[in-house]
Design an enzyme around this catalytic site. Structure first.
Site, PDB file in Angstrom:
ATOM      1  CG  HIS A   1      78.824   4.426  46.698  1.00 49.50           C
ATOM      2  ND1 HIS A   1      77.746   5.152  46.635  1.00 49.50           N
ATOM      3  CD2 HIS A   1      78.464   3.317  46.710  1.00 49.50           C
ATOM      4  CE1 HIS A   1      76.684   4.248  46.970  1.00 49.50           C
ATOM      5  NE2 HIS A   1      77.280   3.022  46.922  1.00 49.50           N
TER       6      HIS A   1
ATOM      7  CG  ASP B   1      73.995  -0.010  43.500  1.00 49.82           C
ATOM      8  OD1 ASP B   1      74.678  -0.918  43.063  1.00 49.82           O
ATOM      9  OD2 ASP B   1      73.594   0.258  44.876  1.00 49.82           O
TER      10      ASP B   1
ATOM     11  CG  HIS C   1      73.928   0.930  48.380  1.00 50.94           C
ATOM     12  ND1 HIS C   1      74.138  -0.552  47.612  1.00 50.94           N
ATOM     13  CD2 HIS C   1      74.166   0.707  49.706  1.00 50.94           C
ATOM     14  CE1 HIS C   1      74.390  -1.281  48.612  1.00 50.94           C
ATOM     15  NE2 HIS C   1      74.187  -0.628  49.895  1.00 50.94           N
TER      16      HIS C   1
ATOM     17  CG  ASP D   1      73.077  -3.240  45.429  1.00 48.35           C
ATOM     18  OD1 ASP D   1      72.432  -2.844  44.562  1.00 48.35           O
ATOM     19  OD2 ASP D   1      74.177  -2.755  45.881  1.00 48.35           O
TER      20      ASP D   1
HETATM   21 ZN   LIG Z   1      74.854  -0.984  45.800  1.00 52.37          ZN
END
Ligand SMILES: [Zn+2]
Ligand SMILES: [Zn+2]
Lengths: 439, 562
Positions: free
Chosen positions: A112, A151, A153, A240
């Site tokens: 991120h 991931d 996200h 995740d």
């Molecule tokens: Zn993540």
């Protein structure tokens, strides 16, 4: 005795003495049970699998990937530099042909973290894959690289860093941004004017299972990779998506992750998120290690695994098929014009507001890319945040043309004379010059 | 008076030492057909020269178990495994009577799947039918919860006090708390495989001592980690006595030299040179454990690397370059052999005069003529090549040690690199190799007195050691020390400090029960971690791991003597 089909280097750095806060998901305990599992399985006794300690990334390694304001030391801790250093160590093992593949099982994560860094977003301060990639390019002259971010996200940081870079293909598979942080990662986000179709987003609906993940891999990712022909494939191996993860809503299993890895066959994997630290990480990491080494992983089963309960609803399957159709098309037939900026003279200009959720910082930036035609173009970012007054980042890319290089130095000189920027970070990748002003 | 006996591949060395030094020493040829003959011979030789009433302790290092395994003279073992999910356990199939049972325990010691009693019964029956009387049982994560292993014991022994259906049984968790299921399996297997043979030898040793009026003497056995353990305990854990030879040498150097710096220890034997590295004054222990055959095990050992260069290593010349070893093609020409060796090169170079030095010189002359070289130059080059190979191996070993994984930022930042400052040399050719080695290493090089029997001195003076892992989970309110099979309830408030104290207390208590009385200062905590366990956003407990050991060491040193 077992012998790895692909020899595998593992950089295991659990950072047992670093956390964001004692009860934060990204804490000391996070890789504890993974370590237990890998040791108990005797993974490091398998012929061809070896564990290495991480290196430590230098300030310049970070500056090759980021503009850090006010400076690298202010936005990183030792653990971030070691985590990025671990990724670099993995890359070095593969480039030096010590191993066929390498997995940096390190924390804290990084995907991120965007081009400009004022603090921590989504538990990330610096983008460890990007630091690794820029290091690879400088030290080994690798040109074409693909990053497949699995991931849960959206890998918005990696997307931002490579938005204008046609040589780095970025593909992100993630839970739909309308239902999860950071809220981005839709197919229409497909790259800047010089790299349209080099960013591919595949948002998956909540409830997607192994079937959906592998469908997206087979229908979108693998054909694109076959066409792009990268020299190196990197997997941003966030975990995740697991059905037991506490902060997401997907239904991927350890078997699914292992199979994904087997088909993707990345040279390098770098751990990202994954917060089901007891019920998922130990098994997913084991599965990935075995798959990377080309070994049988069919015996890896996490507690609570129940294929019936995890079966993907028909509706979800149909939806994913549609997403695949759209996402795949964007690489082969990218739009003619980017949608998120304006052309001004010879420059492409984008304005962005960025929120750093972990550190509660807001940032406003103006990103400018010189549209050159002979090279990737000079990059100029003006940024101010609740942490810092107006700052400037200037980057002359690898393989820059003389004109862009000279212009970079000219802008640097003018900016210093005018004195409107509190901090300036200047990176000339062509001549490996790193300059910082304002301290 | 302390006695030390090291039963080696060629010689059995024995010494009697007290604080004044080596009172008596001898070397007898090892009788491989009957090791006891060698032990008895060495003992009688020593006892003829010292007052046997003064003898308090005998420390014994023997290759018995090692040889039995190498030569395949071991007993069949029934292996019962509870691997749960993960890597296919058949990859590490060790023997014929190998049974994989259902059931699983996870990394926190939670039972995920129950043990299948019917499968256990069937496996046991199948082994009994094949006349198996020795068993090894290992479960994945049994070091976190031994429930399944204990249940197999119960099923096998039917709860009777002495197990009626098995003569001997090893449960994986009794081997210690370290994680590594394949290694735990192999270690339990080898423990069973040598158990009967070892116990027969132990019986014979005890009988011999009684015959020699030494019934009062306490007998300890050397382990590979540079410690000893009482004979009684070794009867249950014979696998720990494997590969203790190099440890005896290393401990000998500690007894004979005052080592304070990062150092290199070289034990140059007939066929190999054993290399050990010291960090400061302490020998390094292998992080995982030694390999037996091709099987990695949990048997702790000092970090000793062997290379194929010794006094009897053959010389070869390839493309004008002289090489030494790694082959041994019989004894030196000086000793009646036919192929020139390192010893012959040392003779021909005028560095020593071992056996028939003239024969060495003519053999080197022949070799030199074949390759158009001068004999003396060739001999010198051979000696330098041997020193060079040893030097290269040491550099490689130090690099590997400095490259070992670390798990915390603190370790990475504090991770002191090992930079050897001194070289200690022992073994037969030590004295003559001293200068050639010095020239390669460019480091202070020392050859201690008594270098030829340093291994037996090491055996004599080595102290008892033990180590244990304590594992506490305050969410589950449980504390577990696998190697002691000790489990107790703890309160949720249990802390790392309490865990450290308990680990030391149990370690010393255990040694005390074996007649080894130590001060608490001799126990050393080598790892102490406490992790918050979080569920949702609340801390639900702590996961505590403590490792504790008695540091390898010697009873006293023989340094500072002229
Ligand atoms: Zn993540
Ligand atoms: Zn240009």
């Amino acid at each position: 005795m077992l012998k790895a089909v692909n020899s595998l280097g593992i950089i295991f750095f659990p950072a047992f003495d670093w956390s964001i806060s004692p009860t934060h998901p990204e804490r000391e305990e996070r890789l504890l049970y993974t370590q237990d599992q890998l040791k108990e399985e005797g993974l490091f006794d398998i012929e061809g699998i070896r564990e290495y300690k991480p290196g430590v990334a230098s300030v310049e390694d970070v500056e090759r990937a980021h503009f850090c304001f006010p400076e690298v030391d202010a936005v990183t801790t030792r653990s971030h530099l070691i985590s990025a250093g671990g990724a670099i160590t993995a890359a070095k093992l593969v480039m030096d042909k010590v191993h066929d593949r390498a997995f940096a099982l390190v924390r804290p994560p990084g995907h991120h973290a965007m081009k400009v860094v004022h603090g921590s977003r989504g538990f990330c301060n610096i983008n460890i894959e990007a630091v690794m990639i820029e290091w690879l390019r400088e030290h080994y002259g690798v040109r074409r690289i693909a990053v497949v971010d699995t991931d849960c996200h959206h890998g918005d940081g990696t997307q931002d860093i490579y938005w204008h870079d046609p040589d780095v293909l970025f593909i992100s598979l993630h839970q739909d941004g309308r239902t999860l942080y950071p809220g981005t990662g839709f197919p229409k986000e497909c790259g800047g004017p010089t790299a349209l179709g080099r960013t591919i987003n595949i948002p998956l609906p909540p409830g997607a299972s192994d079937e959906g993940l592998l469908m997206a891999l087979d229908r979108v990712v693998l054909p694109i990779l076959a066409d792009f022909q990268p020299e190196i494939i990197v997997n941003s191996a966030g975990q995740d998506n697991h059905f037991s993860d506490p902060i997401t809503n997907m239904n991927i299993t350890a078997q699914g992750y292992a199979e994904l890895n087997r088909r993707l066959a990345p040279h390098l994997a770098v751990l990202e998120g994954g917060y089901a630290i007891q019920g998922a990480l130990p098994y997913v990491n084991l599965g990935i290690c075995l798959a990377m080494a080309g070994l049988d992983s069919s015996g890896v089963r996490e507690p609570g695994f129940d294929p019936e309960r995890l079966r993907q609803p028909r509706k979800v399957t149909d939806y994913i098929a549609e997403v695949c159709e759209i996402a795949g098309g964007l690489y082969f037939n990218p739009p003619k014009e980017p949608k998120d900026g304006v052309f001004a003279d010879k420059w492409f200009v984008r304005r962005k507001n960025i929120y750093y959720d972990t550190d509660e910082i807001t940032e406003a930036q103006t990103e400018m890319l010189r549209l050159c035609g002979n090279c990737r173009g000079l990059l100029k970012i003006e940024s101010r945040s609740t942490n810092n007054p107006l700052c400037l980042g200037l980057e002359i890319p690898f393989h820059a043309c003389d004109e862009c290089r000279d212009l970079g130095y000219k802008i640097l000189e003018e900016s210093q004379l005018k004195g409107e920027f509190r901090y300036i970070q200047f990176v000339n990748k062509r001549e490996k010059e790193f300059v910082r002003y304002g301290f | 008076m302390l006695l030390g006996i090291d039963v080696g591949g060629t010689h059995t060395d024995a010494v009697a030492v007290d604080r004044n030094g080596v009172a008596a020493s001898c070397k007898v040829r090892t009788d491989h057909a009957d090791l006891l003959v060698s032990v008895r011979g060495a003992l009688e030789n020593i006892l003829s020269r010292v007052d046997r009433a003064q003898v308090r302790r005998l420390n014994l290092s023997t290759t018995l178990s090692t040889n039995a395994i190498v030569e395949g003279r071991t007993e069949e073992v029934g292996v019962l495994l509870i691997p749960g999910p993960g890597i296919d356990p058949y990859n590490a199939m060790l023997c014929r009577h190998f049974h994989v049972l259902s059931g699983s325990i996870d990394h926190r010691g939670t039972e995920v799947k129950r043990l299948d009693q019917a499968e256990v019964a069937a496996a046991v029956d199948s082994c009994l039918k094949a006349d198996i009387r020795v068993f090894a049982v290992a479960g994945k994560f049994s070091t976190r919860n031994p429930r399944h292993e204990n249940a197999v014991r119960l099923a096998l022994c039917r709860g009777e006090g002495a197990c009626a259906r098995a003569d001997f049984l090893t449960l994986g968790h009794e081997l210690g708390g370290r994680l590594n299921f394949p290694r735990r399996t192999a270690t339990a297997f080898f423990n069973g495989a040598v158990w009967r043979l070892y116990n027969r030898f132990a019986d014979a040793v005890e009988k011999t001592l009684a015959d020699l009026n030494l019934g009062h003497v306490k007998v300890n056995v050397l382990k590979a980690d540079g410690g000893t353990f009482p004979l009684a305990l070794s009867r249950r854990m014979p696998v720990q006595s494997i590969f203790s030879g190099p440890a005896a040498s290393v401990m000998g150097i500690i007894a004979l030299c005052d080592i304070t710096h990062d150092s290199v220890i070289l034990d140059i034997g007939g066929t190999t040179t054993d290399i050990a590295v010291f960090a400061g004054g302490a020998p390094l222990v292998e992080q995982d454990g030694i390999h037996i055959g091709s099987h990695p095990t949990l048997v702790r050992a000092l970090k000793v690397h062997s290379i194929g260069i010794g006094g009897d290593s053959a010389l070869t010349v390839l493309n004008g370059v002289v090489r030494v070893g790694p082959n041994r093609l019989g004894p030196a020409v000086a000793e009646g052999g036919s192929v020139p060796t390192l010893v012959d090169a040392l003779n021909a170079a005028g560095l020593c005069a071992l056996g028939d030095a003239e024969a060495s010189r003519s053999a080197l002359a022949v070799l030199a003529r074949t390759h158009g070289r001068e004999p003396e130059a060739l001999a010198k080059e051979a000696v330098d090549a041997a020193a060079g190979s040893i030097h290269a191996a040491v550099r490689e070993m130090t690099a590997e040690i400095n490259d070992r994984p670390v798990y915390t930022i603190h370790e990475l930042l504090e991770g002191r690199r090992i930079v050897p400052k001194k070289v200690y040399v022992m073994g037969g050719p030590a004295e003559v190799m001293k200068m050639p080695l010095f020239r390669k290493f460019q480091l202070s090089t020392e050859v201690p007195p008594d270098y030829a029997v340093a291994n037996a001195v090491g055996a004599a003076l080595t102290r008892s050691t033990w180590d244990l892992e304590l594992f506490a989970d305050t969410e589950k309110n449980v504390l577990f020390i696998p190697s002691l099979q000790h489990r107790e309830n703890i309160p949720r408030t249990y802390t790392l400090e309490e865990a450290k104290r308990d680990a030391v207390r149990h370690l010393l208590g255990h040694l005390g029960s074996l007649g080894v009385v130590l001060d608490s200062a001799e126990a050393q905590i080598t790892r102490a971690d406490s992790f918050n366990m979080v569920d949702g956003l609340a801390t639900v407990g702590r996961n505590i791991r403590v490792k504790c050991q008695v540091k390898p060491g010697v009873a006293f040193r023989l340094t500072g003597r002229a």
